[in-house]
Enzyme design. Structure first.
Site, PDB file in Angstrom:
ATOM      1  CG  HIS A 258       0.138   9.189  -6.463  1.00  0.00           C
ATOM      2  ND1 HIS A 258      -0.803   9.632  -5.767  1.00  0.00           N
ATOM      3  CD2 HIS A 258       0.159   9.900  -7.770  1.00  0.00           C
ATOM      4  CE1 HIS A 258      -1.509  10.498  -6.737  1.00  0.00           C
ATOM      5  NE2 HIS A 258      -0.935  10.522  -7.659  1.00  0.00           N
TER       6      HIS A 258
ATOM      7  CG  HIS B  85       0.448   6.475  -0.414  1.00  0.00           C
ATOM      8  ND1 HIS B  85      -0.725   7.280  -1.095  1.00  0.00           N
ATOM      9  CD2 HIS B  85      -0.061   5.755   0.681  1.00  0.00           C
ATOM     10  CE1 HIS B  85      -1.643   7.054  -0.203  1.00  0.00           C
ATOM     11  NE2 HIS B  85      -1.574   6.217   0.663  1.00  0.00           N
TER      12      HIS B  85
ATOM     13  CG  HIS C 202      -1.737   1.325   1.407  1.00  0.00           C
ATOM     14  ND1 HIS C 202      -3.196   1.423   1.065  1.00  0.00           N
ATOM     15  CD2 HIS C 202      -1.526   2.308   1.811  1.00  0.00           C
ATOM     16  CE1 HIS C 202      -3.346   2.513   1.228  1.00  0.00           C
ATOM     17  NE2 HIS C 202      -2.636   3.118   1.787  1.00  0.00           N
ATOM     18  CD  GLU C 203       1.582   3.682   3.658  1.00  0.00           C
ATOM     19  OE1 GLU C 203       2.005   4.897   3.131  1.00  0.00           O
ATOM     20  OE2 GLU C 203       0.301   3.511   4.327  1.00  0.00           O
TER      21      GLU C 203
HETATM   22 ZN   LIG Z   1      -2.581   5.297   2.319  1.00  0.00          ZN
END
Ligand SMILES: [Zn+2]
Length: 683
Positions: free
Chosen positions: A479, A476, A472-473
């Site tokens: 991104h 980011h 998940h991280e």
């Molecule tokens: Zn998050």
């Protein structure tokens, strides 16, 4: 302090302009911040004093170039204040908070600047600009308007006062929470009380106790959310109860770390601020500038999900009670601290899965290299090389250089995996350097997790949840790394808050993707791959316990909306009573399914910038589930799919309207069906 003695005052000479943490000392921050404030205000003054009529070149461009020093110092400092907040850093943070808020206001409420941008906004159609430049004018205009730039001087003065008080209260909230979380870590004298932990976990708990100077004994530190991973394995019911009670009492047990008065003042002041800006509530002011648009849209979605979630949770609860009645010599009514333990028993019985035993297959380095990095290689052609020569803010953080498929450099990735007392709870990504073509910067991003450090010589074995968090991280991080914008305003994760979780949630899909999981999930001693049928059963359990998971999340999201739906002049007098009434109103008040965060430790909304925005996670999960379906329909883990996702969504940052970018990527608007199916809420 001069340029010679304060390394923050000059651009870092290190690769990728990584802050020179080896030379930066705590006392360097405040003077550098002060100079950064001054420099940016002087830069803004030069823009507003210009005699010529506003143009993009004499207004927007210098505005985007302004504050270079301040951003450099901010990024360096906030990385440290979240991941390694020593007492000295915490004191700076508290002193800084109101200064930072005042500086923001000095720019966003600047009447001359607002006038110039309003002129440009009005002439937009006649200006020969590219789409990113048009959007830059629109966004600045909108953000300044929402911040109060159109108000008269008296209202602006009141607004500034409110903002400064609010930022100081947020800093206090965070400080209280960190202190209470550390203080409430639960001490056990006897290993028998922790029966169920692996020997590795037990020695980690012994080490944590030793680190605190406790002789003998075991220390269980608390994560940010209400539950605790160990509740799933501890056989001793009293131990589970102690941990859950400690967790839920944070910030609300009287004494100097009590957050209740802090948060009631925060919500009252936010309501006053919203009124000043012309909104009925803080939630209305916040959602006006999100993809959701209004609190009513948020409420509708939460209500639509709450009923099926509560219904599924009730069915899960009945199954757990049945298990207790069937297997315990002296059955008892299920309580909140029992939920995870019997859920794992039931999972084991239904799916023949022991999630605690899975850790042996999730050795952290292997998960990182052969899982997280490998998926990014297959999708985007990225490769990673560790840079042990570059200094970071803490020895526990590692630096990787990231390369594109053609070998050109993309940026730096910092991973800070382990928990420590000076780190705030949870997991997050932050930017240390933002990408911008205007400034010629490449991105440097960091991921923080709170994994318990193993005893010396032992491998770091992650839980299934932690593996998920890492994927998940890293979403980011991608991104931030893929940001391909001109103006720093739009870099990477500078998108609407109810959109920002979308790329990270999508990245979770590769965790159990066959080619990826078979590469990283290897037994740490034997090297055996995780058997295919175990992976299949893991996939089959995706809807298992989702009534609970969805309910605890929705409860927190609802609470956030309720706390921020006060009108100016309204107050919360009794936090516990307010919470109980709010949760009863939406039918999420089963005491065995407590809210994921209670108000007094709800850092997301009181110190983390998610106020009236915690709903964002499920809002963006609609896009996520719809995107996962797109990847599946189009052949999954391929370079072509990764490229499309990168170019049309990740890379544009905030430079395009997110729902427009989504349409461009998906070929249509998002649909909610895939989310309902994923969580088993369609039945
Ligand atoms: Zn998050």
């Amino acid at each position: 302090m001069t340029v010679e003695t304060n390394p923050l005052l000059t651009p870092s000479a290190l690769p990728y302009a990584l802050p020179d943490y080896g030379r930066i000392r705590a006392e360097h921050y405040l003077p550098a911040f002060r100079q950064g404030f001054e420099e940016q205000l002087a830069e803004i003054r030069r823009i507003t004093m210009a005699r010529s009529m506003p143009t993009f070149e004499n207004t927007m461009e210098p505005l985007e170039r302004s504050g270079e020093l301040l951003q450099r110092v901010s990024h360096a400092f906030y990385t440290v204040s979240s991941a390694d907040a020593t007492a000295e850093i915490q004191a700076i943070d508290e002193e800084l908070a109101p200064l930072m808020a005042a500086h923001q206001d000095a720019i966003l409420l600047n009447a001359a600047l607002y006038w110039r941008i309003s002129q440009l906004q009005a002439q937009q159609d006649d200006l020969p600009l590219d789409p990113e430049q048009h959007r830059l004018i629109e966004r600045w205009h909108r953000e300044m308007t929402l911040a109060g730039a159109a108000l008269d001087d008296e209202a602006k003065a009141r607004l500034t006062e409110l903002n400064q008080r609010l930022s100081a209260l947020s800093a206090t909230f965070e400080k209280n929470l960190l202190a209470d979380t550390n203080e409430l870590a639960v001490v056990f004298d006897d290993a028998a009380e922790l029966d169920g932990l692996s020997s590795g976990e037990l020695s980690a708990a012994a080490r944590a106790a030793a680190d605190r100077g406790l002789e003998g004994g075991y220390l269980i530190t608390l994560p940010l959310f209400t539950g605790h991973p160990v509740l799933a394995v501890l056989t001793n019911r009293e131990s589970r109860r102690r941990i859950m009670e400690a967790s839920r009492s944070r910030g609300a047990r009287g004494g100097s770390h009590d957050n209740r008065a802090v948060l009631t003042e925060i919500v009252a002041l936010r309501a006053q601020r919203a009124a000043l800006l012309g909104y009925p509530t803080h939630a209305a002011a916040v959602t006006a500038d999100e993809t959701a648009g209004t609190p009513q849209a948020v409420e509708r979605m939460l209500r639509d999900l709450a009923a099926p979630a509560a219904r599924n949770a009730a069915a899960e609860r009945a199954a757990l009670q049945q298990l207790i009645d069937d297997t315990e010599a002296e059955p008892f009514p299920l309580e909140a601290h029992d939920w995870a333990f019997y859920t794992e028993k039931l999972r084991a019985a239904r799916y023949d899965l022991d999630t605690a035993a899975l850790r042996a297959w999730f050795e952290a380095e292997r998960v990182l290299q052969d899982g997280v990095f490998a998926a990014a290689g297959r999708l985007y052609g990225l490769s990673f090389a560790e840079r042990r020569d570059l200094p970071v803010y803490h020895p526990g953080a590692r630096v990787f250089e990231v390369f594109q498929e053609d070998g050109s450099p993309l940026g730096l990735y910092v991973l800070d995996l382990y928990t420590r007392d000076s780190k705030r709870g949870g997991a997050w990504m932050n930017e240390i350097v933002s990408q911008s073509a205007l400034r010629g910067t490449l991105p440097v991003v960091a991921n923080n997790l709170n994994v318990a450090r193993p005893a010396d010589g032992e491998p770091t074995l992650l839980t299934l949840d932690e593996v998920n968090t890492l994927f998940h991280e890293f979403g980011h991080a991608l991104h931030g790394l893929f940001s391909d914008v001109t103006y720093p305003h739009f870099a990477g994760t500078n998108v609407f808050r109810d959109f920002v979780e979308f790329p990270s949630q999508v990245n979770e899909m590769w965790m159990l993707w066959p080619e990826i999981v078979s590469a990283y999930a290897r037994h740490h001693e034997t090297g055996e791959p995780l058997p295919d049928d175990v992976i299949a059963r893991l996939q089959a359990t995706e809807t298992f316990n989702q009534g609970f998971a969805t309910s605890e999340y929705l409860a927190a999201a609802w609470l956030d909306q309720a706390l921020h739906s006060l009108a100016a002049g309204e107050t919360v007098d009794d936090v516990a009573a307010f919470e109980a009434a709010a949760l009863a109103a939406i039918g999420l008040d089963d005491p065995a399914v407590p809210t994921r965060y209670s108000s007094a430790y709800f850092a997301h909304i009181f110190s983390g910038g998610y106020s009236a925005g915690y709903y964002s996670y499920i809002w963006s999960e609609v896009l996520d589930a719809d995107t996962v379906e797109w990847f599946r329909e189009n052949g999954g883990l391929t370079r072509a799919n990764g490229e499309r996702f990168r170019r049309r969504l990740l890379g544009v940052g905030g430079s395009r309207d997110p729902l427009e970018a989504y349409r461009d990527f998906r070929g249509r608007d998002a649909e909610i069906g895939p989310l309902l199916t994923r969580r088993g809420l369609d039945r």
